[in-house]
Enzyme design. Structure first.
Site: not given
Length: 398
Positions: A171-173
């Site tokens: 999700v962050d990436m």
């Protein structure tokens, strides 16, 4: 630091972000030629301490993966003096990327409205967990929190096991990649309008966007998807299998590929059976299909079988561990592992023919460029010394 030559040369980016999504976005911008100034608070980016392993006393391996090609300045924005420097940095920037807690910039005098009014050409990229308004507005969120909240964990794992976090901070990436895309869209619009705008990215929006094909399936049928391990809910066979010497993943995407697959395993007749004739038939009858192919696959070595399947147009691969992946000949051929002046990292995935990206410098120590950046803003040596003495700025450069 060598002068950037990529497609974003001449674009100045102020990186006020920390952790992963924002720094990944700005690293991608830097890889493609943008001049990026990473601003760290006196305590530093949290990821500097996220280890082991560490590459130095002040830098974790985690931190090095998302902070190359950047200049570094250390400032305390909570002080009026730091806020004055921030104003000057913003006036000199084309893009600012930040992931402060909702209301933090406004508390310092840099609300969305103030930013838009004072710096009309500035592209303001904001990354948050849930957004700044709505029922969850302003709530904090790390990658795994949003994997759980956004439904990703519910579809990841074995059918008989619990929901699992995806093994990378997906999700962050992807939020970082979306932010990179949003900045490019805003830069393109500014060429026509002369105006900047807000690029608003949230981990929640990313998590929801990653639910395909389960989200359209639920929206159409109302039926909750079930965990399938490494198998696919709509394609069969599409799964991990045990070969003689380890695991292999085989993805049979159409009926032609299934016929080649069955022929290679020595059971060509199953491609003509009504229960396996089409992909939909195979999905419905996958419990009957698996026993027929498992024993045949187990008689092959994984690399040999994968190559034979690939030669017949059937996607397949040994299941590599991270070390095998990072030393794979094709990965190295694609320059997806880079080394420069002691720095080792993953390569640049976006390959441009005329203006390729470049790894120019390793991640910098906190405050390594403070004096030089302040001097570029017009500060005299005495004024820089005053800021450092007052602990508004910190420097590790001479």
């Amino acid at each position: 630091m060598t002068a950037p030559n990529g497609s974003l040369r001449g674009v100045r980016v102020l990186d006020l972000s920390r952790i992963l999504a924002g720094p990944l976005c700005t690293q991608m911008l830097a890889d493609h030629g943008a001049e990026v100034i990473k601003v760290e608070p006196p305590a530093g980016d949290d990821t500097r301490t996220w280890g082991p392993p560490f590459v130095s006393e002040t830098m974790s391996a985690y931190h090095t993966g998302i902070n190359r090609n950047k200049n570094n300045i250390c400032l305390d924005f909570a002080s009026p003096g730091g806020q004055r420097v921030l104003d000057e940095l913003l006036r000199d920037a084309d893009v600012v990327v930040e992931n402060f807690k909702a209301g933090t910039l406004a508390k310092w005098g840099f609300s969305d409205e103030a930013i838009a009014e004072r710096y009309p050409r500035l592209i303001h990229c904001r990354i948050t967990g849930f957004g700044v308004d709505g029922p969850m507005g302003g709530m904090p969120g790390y990658d795994a929190i949003l994997q759980a909240y956004g439904g990703l964990m519910s579809i990841n794992g074995e059918p008989s096991g619990p929901p699992l976090r995806v093994g990378v901070p997906i999700v962050d990436m992807v939020t970082g990649i979306y932010a990179f895309s949003g900045v490019l869209l805003a830069l393109h619009d500014r060429h026509a309008t002369g105006r900047g705008q807000l690029v608003d990215c949230t981990l929640l929006d990313t998590a929801i966007s990653l639910l395909h094909p389960h989200s359209p399936g639920w929206l159409v049928s109302g039926k909750l998807p079930q965990r399938t391990g490494s198998a696919h809910p709509s394609i069969a066979p599409y799964d991990t299998f045990e070969a003689e010497d380890g695991q292999i993943f085989i993805g049979v995407g159409n009926d032609r590929q299934f016929r080649h697959f069955a022929e290679l395993l020595g059971i060509p007749d199953i491609a003509d059976e009504a229960r396996f004739a089409t992909n939909a038939d195979r999905v419905r009858n996958v419990a009957e299909l698996r026993p027929l192919i498992i024993e045949r696959i187990a008689a092959h070595r994984r690399h040999d079988l994968a190559r034979k399947l690939l030669d017949r147009g059937v996607p397949a691969t040994p299941v590599h561990d991270v070390g095998e992946a990072l030393t794979d000949p094709q990965v190295l051929h694609r320059n997806m592992v880079v080394e420069r002046d002691g720095y080792r990292g993953t390569g640049i995935p976006i390959k441009l023919g005329r203006t390729p990206g470049e790894v120019r410098t390793a991640p910098r120590e906190k405050g390594a460029d403070t004096r030089r950046i302040l001097a570029s803003l017009g500060y005299t040596p005495d004024q820089i010394a005053e800021l450092i003495e007052a602990d508004i700025a910190r420097s590790t450069d001479a």
